[in-house]
Design an enzyme around this catalytic site. Structure first.
Site, PDB file in Angstrom:
ATOM      1  N   ASP A   1       0.860  -1.174   0.000  1.00  0.00           N
ATOM      2  CA  ASP A   1       0.000   0.000   0.000  1.00  0.00           C
ATOM      3  C   ASP A   1       0.907   1.239   0.000  1.00  0.00           C
ATOM      4  O   ASP A   1       2.102   1.151   0.297  1.00  0.00           O
ATOM      5  CB  ASP A   1      -0.946  -0.029   1.214  1.00  0.00           C
ATOM      6  CG  ASP A   1      -2.182   0.817   0.987  1.00  0.00           C
ATOM      7  OD1 ASP A   1      -2.175   1.647   0.064  1.00  0.00           O
ATOM      8  OD2 ASP A   1      -3.168   0.660   1.736  1.00  0.00           O
TER       9      ASP A   1
ATOM     10  N   GLU B   1     -10.357   7.186   4.403  1.00  0.00           N
ATOM     11  CA  GLU B   1      -9.274   6.702   5.277  1.00  0.00           C
ATOM     12  C   GLU B   1      -9.286   7.422   6.629  1.00  0.00           C
ATOM     13  O   GLU B   1     -10.334   7.680   7.194  1.00  0.00           O
ATOM     14  CB  GLU B   1      -7.930   6.806   4.550  1.00  0.00           C
ATOM     15  CG  GLU B   1      -7.923   5.954   3.271  1.00  0.00           C
ATOM     16  CD  GLU B   1      -6.554   5.855   2.614  1.00  0.00           C
ATOM     17  OE1 GLU B   1      -5.563   5.639   3.312  1.00  0.00           O
ATOM     18  OE2 GLU B   1      -6.500   5.957   1.372  1.00  0.00           O
TER      19      GLU B   1
HETATM   20  C1  BGC Z   1      -5.197   2.931   0.380  1.00  0.00           C
HETATM   21  C2  BGC Z   1      -5.469   1.819  -0.588  1.00  0.00           C
HETATM   22  C3  BGC Z   1      -5.410   2.342  -1.999  1.00  0.00           C
HETATM   23  C4  BGC Z   1      -4.096   3.019  -2.243  1.00  0.00           C
HETATM   24  C5  BGC Z   1      -3.949   3.598  -3.626  1.00  0.00           C
HETATM   25  C6  BGC Z   1      -3.972   3.701   0.022  1.00  0.00           C
HETATM   26  O1  BGC Z   1      -3.840   4.809   0.846  1.00  0.00           O
HETATM   27  O2  BGC Z   1      -5.056   2.396   1.676  1.00  0.00           O
HETATM   28  O3  BGC Z   1      -6.716   1.247  -0.308  1.00  0.00           O
HETATM   29  O4  BGC Z   1      -5.612   1.298  -2.892  1.00  0.00           O
HETATM   30  O5  BGC Z   1      -3.934   4.063  -1.310  1.00  0.00           O
HETATM   31  O6  BGC Z   1      -4.721   4.715  -3.802  1.00  0.00           O
HETATM   32  C1  BGC Z   2      -3.596   9.488  -2.540  1.00  0.00           C
HETATM   33  C2  BGC Z   2      -4.397   8.274  -2.270  1.00  0.00           C
HETATM   34  C3  BGC Z   2      -3.738   7.516  -1.207  1.00  0.00           C
HETATM   35  C4  BGC Z   2      -3.452   8.370   0.019  1.00  0.00           C
HETATM   36  C5  BGC Z   2      -2.581   7.641   0.975  1.00  0.00           C
HETATM   37  C6  BGC Z   2      -3.440  10.296  -1.294  1.00  0.00           C
HETATM   38  O1  BGC Z   2      -2.702  11.439  -1.535  1.00  0.00           O
HETATM   39  O2  BGC Z   2      -4.194  10.222  -3.539  1.00  0.00           O
HETATM   40  O3  BGC Z   2      -4.534   7.480  -3.406  1.00  0.00           O
HETATM   41  O4  BGC Z   2      -4.544   6.468  -0.863  1.00  0.00           O
HETATM   42  O5  BGC Z   2      -2.804   9.561  -0.314  1.00  0.00           O
HETATM   43  O6  BGC Z   2      -2.777   7.959   2.302  1.00  0.00           O
END
Ligand code: BGC
Ligand code: BGC
Length: 810
Positions: free
Chosen positions: A298, A497
């Site tokens: 991730d 998130e």
């Molecule tokens: C998320 C994932 C996601 C990835 C890419 C991460 O922060 O936990 O679920 O697939 O970003 O965007």
């Molecule tokens: C990204 C997401 C990712 C996240 C990680 C964002 O800046 O666009 O895809 O999941 O950061 O925490």
């Protein structure tokens, strides 16, 4: 406590055996491994984010994959045309297969978070988030959604989605609860294979990974939904048995359905980061469960493993991570990984193993024979995005995902009556869709961003057209002619998130309740439609409504809601409610975790609850005495909102280098009068502060040392929302300070010099402060404004958040 090697004993996991391999592919993989240079192998195990890499770099560094993260899009425009995405995907592919100079042409793989439809693309069909799908209890529906999503992803030339999420969310304070199908492993187990088959096609058929399908990802392995207090990326303390029986319940079926990738989870398990946990990534996933695809990390998750950083992560790789998701860190990581292999910190065999797994998946997908993305089947067929046929599936999903919690007989609403649609969700497709929609957080979306979507208001209007009814839209609930019924659409605003983590499961907003009460005071029956990413304590709202529908985050098809709310002329339902809660509904605002099977299980509405429209149901009064003294739960990153510093932060003023003075009265001035701060009304009473400088002074937000690493990793900014009352004559320094006394300043005077009465937003990326050596792990003063010359500013909000370059001000 058990020693960690006992705790993680793989022996208790079922031994499944690896699926048979294709001899031809194996021979091709072996041949490539023979020929690839070390550089080509290392590049293959690295995935970079679109925002931080060019096609030329992807070629020069032999990168194996690109992703477009939630906030990454062509030219940084989250509303870019689908054709722009396709062009970019195509140019990265062409660069990857350019074999000049003796390079080996290995086609690059493109991953995206198509987690509720192809949600990064304007015009795509946006399905309900997983929580709503859980209520449908319909695996075949899930398969059809996967199928439609794959088609829409293919139109933009991409090959791979980071879905399905198989988290079993056990504490609804978690900001990712809505990405989970349910709190009980049975729901997840019954859906996992269906979604994988929908996305990838059925194994052992010609359709498997055909050009109408995409790679799926089972994520996040494992324990993401089981962290203490529902903290995102927190610690899961489940026993090995609970890990197997609860949190991993979706994995064996997903693997049996042939899922080709698994994403490692950010969380720890008894303190061990999953990205570095060989027992799980290798011994359990590969050896016991027979996983034969590749493990992707991730977003910089490898950097969180002990001994690793975002640009140096041998331990994570050795633990079984096959592809690093290294969005902005890929270049440094590439160099270090090369060194690691040369120095033997990573063995050649381990590197070959990871590369082989990635190549195998690319071959199964037919990537080596495929044409460039722009020339593939479905590429550029943008009429498929939000096509009628796809919207039919989404509308069906919405109908099945709604859960009726209360109905005193007001539903169904007659189509020939006078209907008021109110509340801030009434005409708000962005709110229906929630996070992971066009941007990571899903904030700032307006209806015109959804050319193929329909708001609830628009759908209700359609439903009564030609039936003699009338519909009035009024977010605030005023009306010109007294309605027969009011539909109040309200709920949570979008988040993703950790931005969605909460202290309690209180629905912390009083506005909708006041609206419902005033409607009822006028004897207007209220139908409440609650948009939310989780069950929340809404006893007052339940009491103030005649019917209450938990709609979760239904997506772009408002019509699915109107189908159930509006009946026929004879007063019968056109469609009945069939949704059943896949999450228990709380009786108290602090009742989380709350899960079916708990010893003292006492929900307001149990797991599986859901009325039919014909159920004779005598509403009861729900207890409101357990309301929290202050409704509201703020996040660490909300430094200042609604007129106050929040989440343990303090608002202070200081004169020159003088002592700091806490601002805890409506009017506060510094000793020699260099600065005055007063509470002012904007949208509500005293919800802003007016700060006026007369001499050298600062306005500060301070608190105990706080770790902002995650916010930095997520590329967030320090965001100030304000209105300049009188412009500054000299510099205005925006500052941030850490516990070691390091202070970083940036002059924002030029950005805020106008006093044209407009609210404006100033955002400075956290990465700027870090690049100037601020210690992100111990920030003590996340915000300061220092000026010497007179000026005056009204401040509405100060937060650390995701900044997209625009914000709606009203
Ligand atoms: C998320 C994932 C996601 C990835 C890419 C991460 O922060 O936990 O679920 O697939 O970003 O965007
Ligand atoms: C990204 C997401 C990712 C996240 C990680 C964002 O800046 O666009 O895809 O999941 O950061 O925490």
């Amino acid at each position: 406590m058990t020693r960690s090697d006992d705790l993680m004993d793989p022996g208790i996991w079922p031994a499944k055996g690896r699926p048979a391999r294709n001899a031809k592919i194996e021979a091709q993989v072996a041949d490539l491994l023979e020929r690839m240079s070390l550089e080509e192998k290392v590049g293959q195990v690295i995935q970079a984010d679109l925002a931080s890499v060019t096609p030329q770099e992807a070629r020069d560094y032999h990168l194996g994959s690109i992703l477009n993260g939630g906030n990454s899009a062509p030219a940084g425009n989250n509303r870019a045309a689908p054709a722009d995405f396709l062009d970019l995907v195509d140019s990265f592919y062409r660069a990857s297969v350019d074999a000049t100079g003796g390079r080996i042409a290995i086609p690059i793989l493109w991953g995206t978070d198509a987690v509720h439809g192809h949600n990064n693309i304007v015009g795509a069909t946006i399905f309900p988030h997983n929580i709503g799908l859980g209520a449908a209890r319909d695996p075949d529906l899930i398969r059809r959604i996967g199928e439609v999503t794959a088609l829409e992803v293919r139109t933009t030339g991409m090959d791979w989605t980071f879905a399905p999420t198989l988290a079993v969310a056990r504490d609804d304070r978690w900001g990712r609860t809505y990405e989970s199908y349910g709190e009980h492993p049975d729901v997840i187990a019954s859906y996992a294979a269906a979604m994988v088959v929908g996305l990838q096609g059925r194994p052992d058929t010609d359709d498997f990974l055909s050009d109408r399908r995409v790679l799926a990802t089972a994520k996040h392995f494992v324990g993401d939904g089981g962290t203490e207090n529902g903290a995102d990326q927190g610690d899961c303390r489940a026993s090995n048995e609970d890990m197997r029986d609860i949190h991993a319940a979706g994995y064996p079926p997903a693997l049996e359905a042939g899922v080709q990738t698994v994403m490692a989870s950010f969380n720890t398990w008894h303190g061990r980061k999953m990205h570095g946990c060989r027992e799980m990534l290798n011994d359990v996933l590969v050896d016991r469960l027979g996983f034969d695809g590749f493990v992707v990390g991730d977003w910089n998750g490898h950097g969180q493993v002990e001994g690793c950083t975002a640009t140096s992560a041998a331990a994570a790789f050795n633990a079984g991570l096959d592809m690093f998701m290294a969005p902005d860190s890929w270049k440094g990581l590439y160099e270090t990984t090369l060194d690691d292999v040369r120095a033997g910190r990573i063995s050649a065999a381990r590197l070959d193993e990871a590369v082989a797994r990635i190549l195998r998946v690319k071959m199964r997908l037919g990537l080596f024979e495929a044409k460039p993305p722009r020339e593939r089947a479905l590429a550029g067929e943008f009429s498929l995005l939000g096509s009628d046929a796809h919207r039919v599936v989404a509308r069906d999903a919405v109908r099945k995902s709604l859960v009726l919690l209360k109905n005193d007989g007001v539903l169904p609403i007659r189509p020939n009556s006078r209907i008021l649609v109110c509340g801030d969700g009434a005409d708000n497709i962005g709110m229906q869709c929630g996070g992971w929609t066009l941007s990571w957080q899903g904030t700032d979306n307006v209806n015109s961003d959804f050319p193929n979507g329909q708001s609830i208001f628009a759908a209700v209007t359609d439903a009564v057209a030609n039936c003699g009814g009338s519909v009035e839209l009024s977010p605030r609930g005023t009306w010109s002619q007294k309605p027969d019924t009011a539909i109040v659409v309200f709920g949570e605003y979008p988040y993703a998130e950790f931005q969605g983590d909460r202290d309690t499961v209180d629905f912390s907003s009083d506005g909708p309740l006041q609206l419902m009460k005033s409607l009822q005071a006028d004897a207007i029956p209220v139908v409440a439609v609650f948009l939310s990413g989780r069950p929340l304590w809404v006893n007052p709202e339940l009491n103030a409504s005649n019917a209450f529908v938990a709609a979760f985050l239904p997506g772009s098809e408002g019509a699915g809601i109107a189908d159930l709310l509006i009946g026929d002329m004879a007063g019968n339902a056109r469609h009945d409610f069939s949704g059943k809660l896949s999450f228990s509904w709380p009786r108290h605002p602090r009742q989380s975790p709350l899960n079916v099977g708990d010893a003292d299980y006492d929900p307001l509405f149990a797991y599986g609850y859901g009325l039919s429209i014909t159920d004779s149901h005598v509403p009861v009064d729900h207890d409101e005495s357990c309301a929290l003294p202050v409704r509201g739960s703020y996040r660490l990153a909300d430094l200042f909102i609604a007129g106050q510093a929040r989440g343990g932060w303090q608002l202070l003023l200081a004169e020159g280098d003088g002592d700091e003075l806490a601002i805890n009265a409506p009017k506060v001035a510094s000793a020699s009068g260099h600065i005055r701060v007063e509470a002012r009304d904007h949208k509500a009473q005293e919800d802003t502060r007016l700060a006026t400088w007369y001499g050298p002074a600062s306005l500060l937000i301070s608190g105990p040392p706080t770790d902002f690493s995650r916010e930095v990793n997520a590329q967030m900014s320090l965001i100030l929302t304000c209105r300049v009352i009188s412009p500054p004559a000299g510099p205005v320094m925006l500052t941030m300070r850490d516990g070691d006394g390091m202070e970083v300043q940036v002059d924002i005077a030029a950005q805020i010099s106008s006093a044209d009465d407009d609210w404006q937003t100033v955002a400075v990326p956290l990465s700027y402060f870090v690049s100037m050596h601020l210690n992100q792990k111990a920030v003590t003063q996340p915000f300061g404004l220092y000026a010497e010359d007179p000026w005056s500013v009204q401040i509405e909000g100060i937060r650390v958040g995701s900044w997209e370059g625009s914000e709606n001000h009203d």
